[in-house]
Design a protein around this motif. Structure first.
Motif, mmCIF file in Angstrom:
data_model
loop_
_atom_site.group_PDB
_atom_site.id
_atom_site.type_symbol
_atom_site.label_atom_id
_atom_site.label_comp_id
_atom_site.label_asym_id
_atom_site.label_seq_id
_atom_site.Cartn_x
_atom_site.Cartn_y
_atom_site.Cartn_z
ATOM 1 N N VAL A 116 12.861 11.610 -34.711
ATOM 2 C CA VAL A 116 13.831 12.531 -35.276
ATOM 3 C C VAL A 116 13.917 12.239 -36.771
ATOM 4 O O VAL A 116 14.068 11.080 -37.177
ATOM 5 C CB VAL A 116 15.218 12.369 -34.623
ATOM 6 C CG1 VAL A 116 16.224 13.278 -35.307
ATOM 7 C CG2 VAL A 116 15.144 12.721 -33.134
ATOM 8 N N LEU A 117 13.798 13.280 -37.590
ATOM 9 C CA LEU A 117 13.796 13.129 -39.034
ATOM 10 C C LEU A 117 15.197 12.846 -39.551
ATOM 11 O O LEU A 117 16.167 13.474 -39.127
ATOM 12 C CB LEU A 117 13.255 14.398 -39.693
ATOM 13 C CG LEU A 117 12.995 14.320 -41.198
ATOM 14 C CD1 LEU A 117 11.880 13.322 -41.475
ATOM 15 C CD2 LEU A 117 12.620 15.696 -41.731
ATOM 16 N N ALA A 118 15.306 11.859 -40.431
ATOM 17 C CA ALA A 118 16.574 11.530 -41.090
ATOM 18 C C ALA A 118 16.431 11.750 -42.587
ATOM 19 O O ALA A 118 15.331 11.716 -43.128
ATOM 20 C CB ALA A 118 16.943 10.072 -40.815
ATOM 21 N N GLU A 178 11.292 0.273 -28.084
ATOM 22 C CA GLU A 178 11.593 -0.264 -29.406
ATOM 23 C C GLU A 178 12.068 0.836 -30.338
ATOM 24 O O GLU A 178 11.419 1.861 -30.499
ATOM 25 C CB GLU A 178 10.339 -0.922 -29.982
ATOM 26 C CG GLU A 178 10.525 -1.502 -31.372
ATOM 27 C CD GLU A 178 9.225 -2.054 -31.934
ATOM 28 O OE1 GLU A 178 9.217 -2.443 -33.109
ATOM 29 O OE2 GLU A 178 8.223 -2.079 -31.198
ATOM 30 N N GLN A 179 13.248 0.617 -30.947
ATOM 31 C CA GLN A 179 13.743 1.523 -31.973
ATOM 32 C C GLN A 179 13.209 1.079 -33.324
ATOM 33 O O GLN A 179 13.169 -0.110 -33.617
ATOM 34 C CB GLN A 179 15.273 1.489 -32.016
ATOM 35 C CG GLN A 179 15.975 2.493 -31.126
ATOM 36 C CD GLN A 179 17.478 2.412 -31.325
ATOM 37 O OE1 GLN A 179 18.066 1.356 -31.167
ATOM 38 N NE2 GLN A 179 18.085 3.528 -31.665
ATOM 39 N N ASP A 180 12.828 2.054 -34.146
ATOM 40 C CA ASP A 180 12.311 1.711 -35.465
ATOM 41 C C ASP A 180 12.617 2.853 -36.425
ATOM 42 O O ASP A 180 12.868 3.991 -36.008
ATOM 43 C CB ASP A 180 10.805 1.456 -35.398
ATOM 44 C CG ASP A 180 10.303 0.614 -36.554
ATOM 45 O OD1 ASP A 180 11.132 0.211 -37.392
ATOM 46 O OD2 ASP A 180 9.092 0.373 -36.619
ATOM 47 N N VAL A 181 12.599 2.537 -37.707
ATOM 48 C CA VAL A 181 12.791 3.539 -38.757
ATOM 49 C C VAL A 181 11.536 3.550 -39.603
ATOM 50 O O VAL A 181 11.116 2.510 -40.119
ATOM 51 C CB VAL A 181 14.018 3.208 -39.623
ATOM 52 C CG1 VAL A 181 14.238 4.305 -40.666
ATOM 53 C CG2 VAL A 181 15.262 3.039 -38.762
ATOM 54 N N ARG A 199 12.183 8.763 -40.413
ATOM 55 C CA ARG A 199 12.295 9.211 -39.036
ATOM 56 C C ARG A 199 12.710 8.035 -38.164
ATOM 57 O O ARG A 199 12.257 6.909 -38.348
ATOM 58 C CB ARG A 199 10.993 9.827 -38.518
ATOM 59 C CG ARG A 199 9.768 8.944 -38.596
ATOM 60 C CD ARG A 199 8.568 9.630 -37.927
ATOM 61 N NE ARG A 199 7.375 8.801 -38.041
ATOM 62 C CZ ARG A 199 6.365 9.041 -38.862
ATOM 63 N NH1 ARG A 199 6.415 10.090 -39.668
ATOM 64 N NH2 ARG A 199 5.314 8.238 -38.898
ATOM 65 N N LEU A 200 13.608 8.311 -37.239
ATOM 66 C CA LEU A 200 14.041 7.343 -36.248
ATOM 67 C C LEU A 200 13.132 7.484 -35.046
ATOM 68 O O LEU A 200 12.962 8.576 -34.507
ATOM 69 C CB LEU A 200 15.500 7.612 -35.865
ATOM 70 C CG LEU A 200 16.218 6.584 -35.005
ATOM 71 C CD1 LEU A 200 16.276 5.239 -35.711
ATOM 72 C CD2 LEU A 200 17.617 7.067 -34.666
ATOM 73 N N VAL A 201 12.512 6.369 -34.642
ATOM 74 C CA VAL A 201 11.464 6.404 -33.629
ATOM 75 C C VAL A 201 11.855 5.537 -32.448
ATOM 76 O O VAL A 201 12.398 4.444 -32.614
ATOM 77 C CB VAL A 201 10.122 5.902 -34.219
ATOM 78 C CG1 VAL A 201 9.021 5.919 -33.182
ATOM 79 C CG2 VAL A 201 9.736 6.731 -35.430
ATOM 80 N N ALA A 260 20.300 4.117 -40.165
ATOM 81 C CA ALA A 260 19.591 5.375 -39.931
ATOM 82 C C ALA A 260 20.320 6.231 -38.893
ATOM 83 O O ALA A 260 20.419 7.454 -39.050
ATOM 84 C CB ALA A 260 18.167 5.084 -39.461
ATOM 85 N N GLU A 261 20.833 5.607 -37.847
ATOM 86 C CA GLU A 261 21.577 6.358 -36.828
ATOM 87 C C GLU A 261 22.806 7.025 -37.440
ATOM 88 O O GLU A 261 23.096 8.206 -37.175
ATOM 89 C CB GLU A 261 22.002 5.423 -35.697
ATOM 90 C CG GLU A 261 20.857 4.925 -34.842
ATOM 91 C CD GLU A 261 21.305 3.926 -33.790
ATOM 92 O OE1 GLU A 261 20.643 3.827 -32.747
ATOM 93 O OE2 GLU A 261 22.327 3.229 -34.014
#
Length: 477
Positions: free
Chosen positions: A6-8, A210-213, A221-223, A399-400
Motif C-alpha cells: 500500500v502506497l504511503a 514480515e512488515q516493512d517500509v 509503500r507498506l509491505v 508509516a502506518e
C-alpha cells in the motif's frame, strides 16, 4: 509468498533517527582506517577462488556476509561450504575503527538508509562478498550424511570469489521452475532435511509475515510479506553453521553463545489450551514446532495461534564463557547450542566468535584481543538489539500512522491476533479491554479496544492515527 503493498506519502524518518541517537557518520580516524583497509585488501588465507560460491540476499542488499556452495559427496551425503566475510582481516584491534564498531554494535536498518556497523567502503565494498571480485573470507566446510546429520566440520581463512549475487524472489522462482543454479541446486533438499531434523529435536520457528517500509518513487509503500520457502532453506545453512560454531566453542570451553531458555511447560500448556478454540489440531506427542510448521499463517485463526506462540520465545541473550561452561548453553528456538558467526559485517559479536572458532580449530591460543572482548559483548549486543528493534518498529508504526491519518472514522476488516489476558482476569485501571488486530488492506497491525474474539475476523473503526506519536488505535463499533 503473499506480498501486499500500500502506497504511503513521503515520510521523514529523521525524528526517529534523532530519538534513537543514531550516528550520522563515522569519526575521521575510523573512516581513514576503513579506507586504508579497503585500499590494501588482506592477502591471508588459502586460495578457494575455484569454488563457485554464490550469495543469496534481499535484492537491494550490498552488505553481503555469506556465500555458499552445496555439493553431493562421492560416498553419499552432502558437503556445505559457507564463506563468511572475514571482517577481522580488515579491522585492526585497538584502532579507531574497532572502537567505533563497539559504539554501534550492529547495523540498524531504516527505510531511508541504514546506519552501518562499518563504513560503506568496507561493508558494501572491500569486505562484502560481491560477485566477480576476490574477497577475504572464513570458509566453513560442513559434511553431512544422507539424513542431514553433521559428520565433519572444518574452517579456514581463504580467498574466495562469488560468481553471482542472487536474491530470494529470483531463487524462489528458479526453484519453482526447477532451474536453480548449480551452487545452490541442492538447497531445497538440504534445507528440508535440516528443517526436519530441527523439528525432531524440538526447534520452534514462527512463520510470521514480515512488515516493512520500502521506497516507492517520491513516497513509501507498506509491505507485508509471507514466508518464502527458499529463504527458510537458506536460514537453515546459517543455523547449521552457528550450531557447529557453538560445538567448537563448548569443546574448547571458551566462546560466546546466542542463548534462550527452552519454553516453560506452563507456557506450552497455555498454548495447547488455546489450540482447540482456534481450530488448530495438536495431536498427542507432536511438538510445538511441528504444529507451527503445518499452519498457514495467512489465515486469521492460524495467525492468532502463531502470535500466541511468540510468547514462548522470550529471554534471548548472548552468553560469554571462559573456562566454566554456561549452566544453560542452548537456544530454545534452535533446540541446540548455537552461536552467531555468519553476519560479521552487520553484527559486532560475530567477528569475535569467529576468531575464537578459528583459534580452537587450529589448536592455537585464542588471541588476547578476542578473549578480552567476550565478557563485554553481551551488554553491548543487548543494548544495540534494543535500538535496532526500536528502529524497525518505529519505522513501521510511523508509516502506518501517516498512511491512515486522513482515514479516522473509517471501518476496516481485520483479524484478531491477540487479546489482553491479565493474570487476575481484570484489565489494568484506566485501560479498556482490547487486543491486537491485523488489517488485510492496508497491511496494518495495531491495538483495538473492545471485547475481541481471538482468531476471528471482525470490523474495526479507526479512532486514532497520529504520526507525531506513531500511534494507531482502532475500536470495535
Amino acid at each position: 509468498m503473499v506480498i501486499r503493498r500500500v502506497l504511503a506519502p513521503r515520510i521523514d524518518f529523521g525524528a526517529l533517527r534523532r530519538e534513537l541517537g543514531l550516528p550520522e557518520g563515522f569519526p575521521d580516524a575510523a573512516q581513514r582506517e576503513a579506507d586504508q583497509a579497503a585500499a590494501a585488501p588482506p592477502a591471508t588465507g588459502v586460495d578457494r577462488t575455484d569454488v563457485p560460491f554464490v550469495t543469496i540476499d534481499p535484492a537491494a542488499s550490498r552488505d553481503l556476509d555469506q556465500a555458499m556452495h552445496l555439493a553431493r559427496r562421492p560416498g553419499g551425503g552432502y558437503r556445505v561450504r559457507y564463506a563468511i566475510a572475514d571482517v577481522a582481516a580488515h579491522v585492526r584491534p585497538g584502532g579507531a575503527l574497532e572502537e567505533e564498531t563497539w559504539r554501534r554494535g550492529q547495523t540498524v536498518y531504516l527505510p531511508d538508509g541504514n546506519v552501518p556497523l562499518h563504513p560503506h567502503t568496507l561493508s558494501e565494498g572491500a569486505a562484502s562478498l560481491l560477485p566477480d571480485v576476490d574477497r577475504a573470507a572464513v570458509v566453513w566446510t560442513i559434511d553431512l550424511d544422507a539424513d542431514g546429520a553433521t559428520t565433519g566440520v572444518a574452517l579456514e581463512r581463504a580467498r574466495v570469489r562469488s560468481r553471482a549475487k542472487l536474491d530470494y524472489e529470483g531463487v524462489q522462482a528458479a526453484a519453482d521452475a526447477g532451474r536453480l543454479p548449480e551452487p545452490v541446486a541442492l538447497l531445497p533438499e538440504i534445507g528440508a532435511l535440516l528443517t526436519a531434523r530441527g523439528l525432531r529435536r524440538g526447534a520452534v520457528n514462527l512463520p510470521l509475515p514480515e512488515q516493512d517500509v520500502e521506497p516507492d518513487g517520491d513516497g513509501w509503500r507498506l509491505v507485508l510479506r509471507g514466508p518464502v520457502a527458499m529463504e527458510d532453506h537458506n536460514a537453515q545453512i546459517s543455523l547449521l553453521t552457528g550450531m557447529a560454531a557453538a560445538d567448537i566453542m563448548l569443546a574448547g570451553r571458551i566462546g560466546l553463545l546466542r542463548t534462550m531458555p527452552p519454553p516453560k511447560p506452563e507456557a506450552v500448556a497455555r498454548l495447547r489450551a488455546a489450540a482447540a478454540p482456534l481450530g488448530v489440531p495438536w495431536p498427542d506427542g507432536v511438538g510445538v514446532g511441528e504444529v507451527l510448521a503445518g499452519l498457514d499463517a495467512s489465515q486469521p485463526r492460524a495467525a492468532a495461534f502463531v502470535d500466541q506462540a511468540a510468547e514462548l520465545m522470550r529471554g534471548a541473550a548472548y552468553t560469554a564463557f571462559d573456562g566454566e561452561l554456561p549452566e544453560q548453553p542452548e537456544h530454545g528456538g534452535v533446540a541446540a547450542a548455537y552461536a552467531h558467526v555468519t553476519a560479521p559485517l552487520r553484527r559486532l559479536a560475530d567477528r569475535y566468535a569467529t576468531e575464537v572458532c578459528l583459534a580452537l580449530h587450529e589448536e592455537r591460543p585464542v588471541p588476547d584481543w578476542a578473549r578480552a572482548a567476550l565478557p563485554k559483548l553481551p551488554e553491548v549486543m543487548a543494548a544495540t538489539d534494543r535500538t535496532a528493534g526500536a528502529a524497525t518498529r518505529g519505522a513501521v508504526e510511523l508509516a502506518e500512522a501517516v498512511l491512515l491519518e486522513h482515514r479516522v472514522g473509517e471501518v476496516f476488516e481485520a483479524a484478531v491476533l491477540d487479546v489482553d489476558a491479565p493474570p487476575n482476569g481484570q484489565s489494568k485501571p484506566g485501560r479498556p479491554p482490547g487486543g491486537t488486530v491485523a488489517l488485510d488492506a492496508p497491511p496494518v497491525r495495531a491495538r483495538c479496544t473492545g471485547e475481541l474474539p481471538l482468531g476471528e475476523r471482525i470490523q474495526v473503526r479507526l479512532v486514532t492515527a497520529d504520526p507525531t506519536q506513531r500511534k494507531v488505535v482502532f475500536d470495535r463499533p
